[in-house]
Design a protein around this motif. Structure first.
Motif, PDB file in Angstrom:
ATOM      1  N   LEU A 103       0.828  -1.208   0.000  1.00  0.00           N
ATOM      2  CA  LEU A 103       0.000   0.000   0.000  1.00  0.00           C
ATOM      3  C   LEU A 103       0.863   1.260   0.000  1.00  0.00           C
ATOM      4  N   ASN A 104       1.906   1.264   0.844  1.00  0.00           N
ATOM      5  CA  ASN A 104       2.801   2.422   0.886  1.00  0.00           C
ATOM      6  C   ASN A 104       3.503   2.623  -0.451  1.00  0.00           C
ATOM      7  N   LEU A 156       3.967   5.714  -5.546  1.00  0.00           N
ATOM      8  CA  LEU A 156       3.877   5.714  -7.009  1.00  0.00           C
ATOM      9  C   LEU A 156       2.895   6.785  -7.484  1.00  0.00           C
ATOM     10  N   LEU A 157       1.755   6.888  -6.809  1.00  0.00           N
ATOM     11  CA  LEU A 157       0.776   7.912  -7.177  1.00  0.00           C
ATOM     12  C   LEU A 157       1.334   9.312  -6.942  1.00  0.00           C
ATOM     13  N   LEU A 187       1.645   7.982 -12.955  1.00  0.00           N
ATOM     14  CA  LEU A 187       0.398   7.419 -13.477  1.00  0.00           C
ATOM     15  C   LEU A 187      -0.602   8.502 -13.870  1.00  0.00           C
ATOM     16  N   GLY A 188      -0.186   9.735 -13.779  1.00  0.00           N
ATOM     17  CA  GLY A 188      -1.085  10.831 -14.139  1.00  0.00           C
ATOM     18  C   GLY A 188      -0.922  12.013 -13.205  1.00  0.00           C
ATOM     19  N   ARG A 198      -3.208  15.464  -3.924  1.00  0.00           N
ATOM     20  CA  ARG A 198      -1.879  15.459  -3.301  1.00  0.00           C
ATOM     21  C   ARG A 198      -2.003  15.499  -1.777  1.00  0.00           C
ATOM     22  N   GLU A 199      -2.941  16.287  -1.272  1.00  0.00           N
ATOM     23  CA  GLU A 199      -3.150  16.381   0.170  1.00  0.00           C
ATOM     24  C   GLU A 199      -3.606  15.050   0.750  1.00  0.00           C
ATOM     25  N   VAL A 200      -4.523  14.378   0.062  1.00  0.00           N
ATOM     26  CA  VAL A 200      -5.015  13.076   0.526  1.00  0.00           C
ATOM     27  C   VAL A 200      -3.887  12.056   0.537  1.00  0.00           C
ATOM     28  N   LEU A 201      -3.074  12.047  -0.506  1.00  0.00           N
ATOM     29  CA  LEU A 201      -1.972  11.092  -0.580  1.00  0.00           C
ATOM     30  C   LEU A 201      -0.921  11.356   0.493  1.00  0.00           C
TER      31      LEU A 201
END
Length: 275
Positions: free
Chosen positions: A32-33, A38-39, A44-45, A52-55
């Protein structure tokens, strides 16, 4: 006695079962980490500000959970007696400098000053470097949690004369102890901070497993950091303690002997070299 043995056996079974569950969580959490990172790389886009804040929150909480799991795994290994110390002659200053390098970014983000000045008087001696780094990291983490922004944390090492007291001391030894001792037989490492301090009644209890100060209920952690540090210090034949008064900060210190304790693993390694 039999009842104590049964309780102890049950406790160890429970500890092993929980450790097994914690170990099983490591792989999916690492995956998961990895996907979160990667995101965040935007390979991937492209991301918008909200994504960005959520990630960032996901990554922060993922690392926090990973830290909890590692703490519990370390505790279970220490509790079941499966951890073995590996003593190798090394430079303490280099070890402490590396720990400071790893922690400096986090301290800067919180607005804390972290100081370490190498002490050339500290000689090289045999110790378990990874365990040493873990002890110091746990102490620095403790200071990081409780010292408010704008505070200061100091890491210091020095030669130390450790006079071990025994219950029965032969007369000859008593005569010898009256003479001034000038040659250090250990190294003392201290982490001091300008945090809120620890009340005297908790100076011993604070090193217990899963213990948290009543005033730190909202602070993150399971109360294992200092307990793990205590067990690792004891494993290297040393001693750890805290000096503190409410409102006057904390000074956590531990000493390690220049000559490591003789253990079964050390004996076997020595036999191997002899052959």
């Amino acid at each position: 006695m039999q009842e104590y043995s049964q309780l102890r056996e049950r406790y160890l079974r429970t500890t092993n079962a929980l450790a097994s569950a914690a170990h099983d969580l490591k792989t999916p959490l690492a995956i998961l980490n990895g996907y979160v990172e990667l995101l965040q790389s935007e390979k991937l886009g492209e991301l918008n500000d909200r994504q960005r804040e959520v990630l960032r929150d996901m990554r922060s909480n993922g690392h926090r959970l990973q830290h909890y799991i590692q703490d519990f795994l370390s505790f279970s290994v220490l509790e079941t007696g499966e951890l073995r110390m590996r003593f190798e002659t090394a430079n303490v200053n280099s070890c402490l400098s590396e720990v400071c390098r790893l922690w400096s970014p986090r301290f800067q983000e919180k607005g804390l000053a972290l100081y370490f000045l190498a002490n050339e008087k500290v000689i090289e001696f045999p110790f378990d470097a990874p365990k040493m780094e873990r002890i110091v990291s746990n102490l620095l983490e403790n200071s990081y949690k409780f010292t408010p922004p704008g505070g200061t944390v100091w890491l210091h090492a020095e030669p130390y004369m450790w006079e071990r007291r025994t219950a029965a001391v032969p007369p000859a030894t008593q005569e010898r102890r009256r003479r001034p001792l000038s040659t250090p037989n250990s190294v003392k490492i201290s982490v001091s901070d300008t945090g809120p301090g620890v009340p005297p009644e908790y100076h011993l209890e604070i090193f217990d497993d899963f213990f948290r100060l009543p005033s730190s209920e909202k602070t993150e952690g399971m109360g294992l950091g200092l307990a793990i540090a205590r067990r690792l210090v004891n494993g290297m034949g040393g001693k750890i303690w805290v000096e503190s008064e409410p409102g006057a900060g904390c000074k956590f210190s531990f000493i390690l002997p220049l000559k490591p304790p003789v253990s079964e693993s050390n004996d076997k390694r020595a036999e191997g070299k002899a052959k």
